[in-house]
Motif scaffolding. Structure first.
Motif, mmCIF file in Angstrom:
data_model
loop_
_atom_site.group_PDB
_atom_site.id
_atom_site.type_symbol
_atom_site.label_atom_id
_atom_site.label_comp_id
_atom_site.label_asym_id
_atom_site.label_seq_id
_atom_site.Cartn_x
_atom_site.Cartn_y
_atom_site.Cartn_z
ATOM 1 N N CYS A 388 22.204 54.229 42.816
ATOM 2 C CA CYS A 388 22.751 53.216 41.904
ATOM 3 C C CYS A 388 21.914 51.942 41.848
ATOM 4 O O CYS A 388 22.220 51.033 41.066
ATOM 5 C CB CYS A 388 24.182 52.847 42.313
ATOM 6 S SG CYS A 388 25.308 54.243 42.352
ATOM 7 N N GLY A 389 20.875 51.845 42.695
ATOM 8 C CA GLY A 389 20.062 50.633 42.722
ATOM 9 C C GLY A 389 20.800 49.474 43.361
ATOM 10 O O GLY A 389 21.837 49.633 43.999
ATOM 11 N N GLY A 390 20.246 48.271 43.193
ATOM 12 C CA GLY A 390 20.901 47.084 43.706
ATOM 13 C C GLY A 390 20.143 46.422 44.843
ATOM 14 O O GLY A 390 19.064 46.876 45.256
ATOM 15 N N GLN A 391 20.705 45.320 45.337
ATOM 16 C CA GLN A 391 20.128 44.548 46.432
ATOM 17 C C GLN A 391 21.166 44.409 47.545
ATOM 18 O O GLN A 391 22.292 43.988 47.301
ATOM 19 C CB GLN A 391 19.705 43.154 45.938
ATOM 20 C CG GLN A 391 18.572 43.194 44.910
ATOM 21 C CD GLN A 391 18.198 41.791 44.462
ATOM 22 O OE1 GLN A 391 19.050 41.006 44.086
ATOM 23 N NE2 GLN A 391 16.910 41.488 44.499
ATOM 24 N N ALA A 392 20.753 44.766 48.740
ATOM 25 C CA ALA A 392 21.676 44.755 49.879
ATOM 26 C C ALA A 392 21.548 43.472 50.674
ATOM 27 O O ALA A 392 20.442 42.977 50.914
ATOM 28 C CB ALA A 392 21.406 45.954 50.782
ATOM 29 N N GLY A 393 22.686 42.947 51.100
ATOM 30 C CA GLY A 393 22.702 41.799 51.981
ATOM 31 C C GLY A 393 22.691 42.251 53.440
ATOM 32 O O GLY A 393 22.681 43.444 53.739
ATOM 33 N N PRO A 394 22.702 41.317 54.369
ATOM 34 C CA PRO A 394 22.717 41.677 55.793
ATOM 35 C C PRO A 394 24.076 42.252 56.194
ATOM 36 O O PRO A 394 25.108 41.932 55.602
ATOM 37 C CB PRO A 394 22.452 40.340 56.492
ATOM 38 C CG PRO A 394 22.940 39.312 55.524
ATOM 39 C CD PRO A 394 22.674 39.851 54.153
ATOM 40 N N ILE A 395 24.059 43.091 57.229
ATOM 41 C CA ILE A 395 25.312 43.630 57.772
ATOM 42 C C ILE A 395 25.998 42.552 58.602
ATOM 43 O O ILE A 395 25.370 41.906 59.446
ATOM 44 C CB ILE A 395 25.050 44.871 58.630
ATOM 45 C CG1 ILE A 395 24.590 46.034 57.750
ATOM 46 C CG2 ILE A 395 26.290 45.270 59.421
ATOM 47 C CD1 ILE A 395 24.234 47.285 58.523
ATOM 48 N N VAL A 396 27.268 42.330 58.332
ATOM 49 C CA VAL A 396 28.087 41.430 59.146
ATOM 50 C C VAL A 396 28.954 42.312 60.043
ATOM 51 O O VAL A 396 29.822 43.036 59.560
ATOM 52 C CB VAL A 396 28.956 40.515 58.265
ATOM 53 C CG1 VAL A 396 29.852 39.643 59.142
ATOM 54 C CG2 VAL A 396 28.086 39.665 57.355
ATOM 55 N N ASP A 397 28.685 42.276 61.332
ATOM 56 C CA ASP A 397 29.354 43.142 62.291
ATOM 57 C C ASP A 397 30.298 42.304 63.148
ATOM 58 O O ASP A 397 29.873 41.553 64.015
ATOM 59 C CB ASP A 397 28.316 43.851 63.161
ATOM 60 C CG ASP A 397 28.931 44.901 64.076
ATOM 61 O OD1 ASP A 397 30.121 45.224 63.876
ATOM 62 O OD2 ASP A 397 28.222 45.393 64.972
ATOM 63 N N ASN A 398 31.606 42.440 62.886
ATOM 64 C CA ASN A 398 32.618 41.681 63.621
ATOM 65 C C ASN A 398 33.170 42.547 64.751
ATOM 66 O O ASN A 398 33.861 43.532 64.497
ATOM 67 C CB ASN A 398 33.773 41.291 62.688
ATOM 68 C CG ASN A 398 33.322 40.373 61.577
ATOM 69 O OD1 ASN A 398 33.302 39.164 61.726
ATOM 70 N ND2 ASN A 398 32.950 40.967 60.432
ATOM 71 N N VAL A 399 32.847 42.202 65.982
ATOM 72 C CA VAL A 399 33.355 42.926 67.151
ATOM 73 C C VAL A 399 34.399 42.040 67.825
ATOM 74 O O VAL A 399 34.064 41.065 68.501
ATOM 75 C CB VAL A 399 32.228 43.293 68.132
ATOM 76 C CG1 VAL A 399 32.797 44.026 69.335
ATOM 77 C CG2 VAL A 399 31.173 44.140 67.432
ATOM 78 N N ALA A 400 35.690 42.385 67.610
ATOM 79 C CA ALA A 400 36.776 41.564 68.146
ATOM 80 C C ALA A 400 37.117 41.947 69.578
ATOM 81 O O ALA A 400 37.585 41.120 70.350
ATOM 82 C CB ALA A 400 38.018 41.700 67.262
ATOM 83 N N GLU A 401 36.899 43.214 69.937
ATOM 84 C CA GLU A 401 37.199 43.692 71.289
ATOM 85 C C GLU A 401 35.967 44.412 71.812
ATOM 86 O O GLU A 401 35.711 45.578 71.472
ATOM 87 C CB GLU A 401 38.402 44.635 71.273
ATOM 88 C CG GLU A 401 39.736 43.966 70.964
ATOM 89 C CD GLU A 401 40.256 43.167 72.138
ATOM 90 O OE1 GLU A 401 39.771 43.389 73.270
ATOM 91 O OE2 GLU A 401 41.145 42.322 71.930
ATOM 92 N N ALA A 402 35.193 43.733 72.652
ATOM 93 C CA ALA A 402 33.962 44.334 73.178
ATOM 94 C C ALA A 402 34.248 45.570 74.013
ATOM 95 O O ALA A 402 33.411 46.473 74.119
ATOM 96 C CB ALA A 402 33.201 43.304 74.013
#
Length: 794
Positions: A388-402
């Motif tokens: 589909c094409g496009g431009q990807a942003g950075p991954i935001v990885d939310n780890v609430a419980e390590a």
């Protein structure tokens, strides 16, 4: 779980035929229930290119096409497909080709004429080749499809699909990657996963995510992708892989998330970024909160449901289904891709609570590895950009419980392998086996310390590792040798002895023990025991099994109905089990014994006339049970019960508490249950039948016994057990027994009265009694009966 053989072999290609590989998977716990071809046995179909398309001179819906199929010859084909166009690649059935028909027959393609125009073959849809149930037009092949190549070869249609029965504890096998890991583990063939590159961010756009319910959602990863073309076509290779897994192609953005789900086992969701308002918050629902789902269904939520929300409200039920408001469409240009880890306990049962079942909820309930989120997000991004094409942003990885990313450590002792499995394995062999499972293994003095992969939710204790060793080593390779056992004397518990003493008289009377569901129908339960606070199930198996039973009669009566409907007219069943109720808000579980009888009192025979069972038969059965219990005197008291016949019903009690009930089923209930013959029931609370009777010897007197018959007139409402109580209280030890042998009402007896004839058996163990002594005993008994019941000698 469906698995395409060709897709599986892309990941792991052992040198085994499919049936041999299927046997190994089955023996290791991933049972192969069936194998099906991915396409019917058509032949003579090749990839062709449509050169020209002109209207049929005599039919508005037909076109005359010229078609190239890889030779110098150009064929003329008459086609009615709406999507045919010049330049397209499509399947062509040549003259002599064979196609499957819906009725199981075969169609052979011949040269013919349609409305006067010659047709030298047929352009085919997927449905005409048995590859789908219906099609809107020709199967549109990619532009680079090689003309003239047999279609079976080009689409790899000589493929087969395995139907696997994955047990609930093996959620890690609900993907191509998971099954490939199993195949690699069992066959030692190398695992070759596809290359998943780390997608560099070409835009710095992100979308804020807050996790409020951290225990239910320990990790939530997301990525913004802008400028996608949602109207792009899903590649045929992806459509085919999804089809072979039982999924229909919908649109490229949806197909990509489904593809990653099947390939890696990580459920994902794509939101239309421009429809999200504010930030995403992962939280529990408020009672009564509403959401309209992708399927158009409007749901009123409960507070035990995990939600994905924005500032305007719910946008998805976490781990189950997305909402309609933020769904991607053909007009979507910007995406927010979600890849989250939800705790199994937060998802289990929630889909059924709302009458839903999705591929995502099926996997989350069984456990999805917490370390899979980012990998799946990278894979989905890769496919979105390619298709589909496009431009990807950075991954935001939310780890609430390590802790969700901390691997579980389990100890395995070498000595336990020999003791439990009965086999001896080399230290290095066990270590290699565990490492093939994906474990991190450290040697210890007694064996190994094992860090278990996050995907293996089922491995928590040493016994689980022993099971894995046995499974991979091969159950059929473990020798069938009896372990040496030290002789031990096992004494039965007091409770088991007591239960056997209660069961024995029922079995001797022709009863069979039944085991019925603890879940029952609310409509029947309410009639059997009205006014009781019952326990309602949050996620019943069906509408007819929505309550926990408060009486064993619920299941036994269904069993009676089932048997009567199958021509078993004489039924005698009993059950020992738990009944449930709420008392002052607390769950109460009481063990009971209950029975039900209907039909003739004896099996059909020549030596005795037929007689239907009655109240006194089942009362006798209950008395036989109570005779096995010592230390108590039980009374049968005529008291009305809502489920029992008003004139054939008794409460069973001691001097201190009610023990149970016996009687005939109420005629109204018989009608409700569709029973066409009388049914009799009893139920006793085991808590009041604690002490088993211990037999003891009584000496037989060598002196003669004397019998005295008494005919007494008394009120008609006087019960036999009242007479028994009175005689027991006043009679001396010389009265060894007494029996009622006649009851008379009618001429010569006053209305409202009855004549009761009983005998007293009088005997002394040390001497022969004189008449005067016997007369004194009889007078004492008669006087007591007269004083307490008003009885007079007739």
């Amino acid at each position: 779980m469906k698995v395409s053989e060709s897709w599986l072999r892309e990941w792991c290609n052992p040198s085994l035929a499919l049936d041999a590989l299927g046997h190994q998977l089955t023996m290791a716990g991933c049972e192969v229930e069936g194998v099906e071809p991915v396409a019917t046995a058509f032949s003579g179909i090749v990839v062709a290119e449509v050169l020209t398309v002109t209207k049929h001179p005599d039919a508005d819906k037909l076109n005359v096409c010229t078609v190239s199929y890889g030779t110098d010859e150009v064929l003329q084909i008459v086609c009615g497909a709406p999507n045919v166009r010049a330049g397209m690649k499509a399947p062509l059935a040549l003259i002599g080709a064979k196609l499957p028909m819906p009725d199981g027959s075969t169609l052979t393609i011949k040269k013919g004429k349609l409305r006067g125009v010659e047709s030298q073959g047929m352009l085919c849809s997927a449905a005409e080749m048995g590859m789908s149930d219906k099609s809107d037009g020709l199967l549109d092949l990619p532009a680079d499809a090689p003309v003239g190549t047999p279609l079976r070869e080009y689409l790899k249609l000589d493929d087969q699909v395995l139907e696997l029965n994955i047990t609930p504890n093996r959620g890690d096998c609900l993907s191509i990657a998971g099954v490939a890991r199993e195949a690699s583990l069992l066959t030692s063939a190398p695992l070759v996963p596809p290359a998943i590159p780390t997608i560099a961010a070409s835009t710095q756009d992100t979308f804020k995510v807050t996790i409020a319910a951290t225990e239910a959602c320990p990790r939530y990863a997301g990525r913004v992708v802008r400028g996608v073309n949602a109207k792009a076509s899903t590649p045929l290779w992806m459509k085919e892989k999804l089809r072979r897994q039982g999924l229909r192609s919908i649109a490229p953005l949806v197909d990509i998330t489904n593809y990653v789900l099947i390939e890696l086992g990580q459920p994902m969701h794509a939101f239309d970024l421009n429809q999200l308002q504010g930030e995403i918050t992962v939280r529990l629902a408020h009672n009564g909160e509403q959401i309209t789902l992708l399927d158009g269904q409007s749901i009123e939520l409960k507070d035990n449901t995990l939600l994905i929300t924005d500032q305007a409200g719910a946008v998805a039920i976490a781990g189950i289904m997305g909402g309609q408001r933020t769904a991607v469409s053909l007009e979507t240009t910007d995406l927010f891709l979600e890849s989250a880890h939800f705790a199994p306990s937060a998802i289990a049962g929630r889909a059924r609570q709302y009458g839903l079942q999705t591929d995502a909820s099926y996997r989350y309930e069984r456990g999805v590895a917490a370390d899979l989120c980012v990998q799946a997000l990278e894979r989905a991004t890769q496919l979105v950009l390619e298709i589909c094409g496009g431009q990807a942003g950075p991954i935001v990885d939310n780890v609430a419980e390590a802790s969700a990313l901390t691997k579980r450590s389990v100890t395995l002792r070498a000595a336990r392998i020999k003791r439990v499995l009965g086999i001896t394995l080399e230290h290095a062999e066990v270590k290699a086996l565990l490492e093939r499972l994906g474990c991190e293994v450290t040697d210890t003095a007694e064996g190994w310390q094992v860090l278990v992969p996050l995907a293996r939710f089922d491995i928590t204790i040493e016994e689980d590792l022993l099971e894995e060793v046995a499974r991979v080593y091969g159950y059929d390779a473990i020798p069938a040798v009896m372990r040496p056992l030290t002789p031990m004397l096992h004494l039965p518990s007091q409770e088991s002895v007591r239960l056997e003493q209660l069961r024995a008289p029922l079995i001797a009377r022709g009863y069979q023990e039944a085991v019925t569901f603890s879940f029952v129908d609310e409509a029947i339960e309410e009639q059997l025991s009205p006014g009781i606070d019952r326990i309602r199930l949050l996620n019943p198996l069906s509408a007819e099994l929505g309550l926990m039973r408060s009486t064993l009669w619920s299941g036994l009566l269904r069993a009676v109905s089932y048997n009567l409907n199958r021509q078993q007219t004489r039924v005698r069943l009993f059950e020992v089990g738990a009944a449930f109720s709420l008392e002052e808000g607390q769950l109460q579980q009481r063990r009971k014994i209950a029975g039900v009888v209907t039909g003739f009192n004896e099996p059909e025979q020549w030596a005795a006339p037929k007689r239907k069972v009655d109240f006194f038969d089942i009362k006798g059965d209950v008395e036989a049970i109570l005779a096995a219990v010592s230390g108590e005197t039980f009374y049968f008291i005529p008291v009305v019960h809502a489920a029992l016949h008003p004139g054939q019903c008794a409460q069973i009690a001691t001097k201190e508490q009610v023990v149970g009930w016996v009687g005939a089923l109420h005629p109204q209930l018989e009608s409700t249950l569709g029973l066409d013959q009388s049914v009799f029931l009893f139920e006793l609370d085991l808590a009041y039948l604690q002490k088993a009777r211990v037999p003891h010897y009584t000496a037989v007197s060598k002196f003669p016994a004397l019998r005295r018959d008494l005919s007494l007139v008394m009120d008609s409402h006087v019960l036999a057990q009242s007479l028994e109580r009175i005689i027991a209280n006043v009679a001396p030890p010389q009265v060894v027994s007494w029996t009622i042998f006649d009851i008379y009402t009618g001429q010569g007896v006053e209305l409202g009265k009855k004549s009761v004839a009983l005998n007293l058996i009088i005997q002394d163990a040390s001497r022969t009694l004189e008449d005067s002594e016997v007369n004194t005993i009889v007078a004492t008994v008669v006087a007591a009966l007269e004083a307490e019941t008003g009885a007079t000698l007739r």
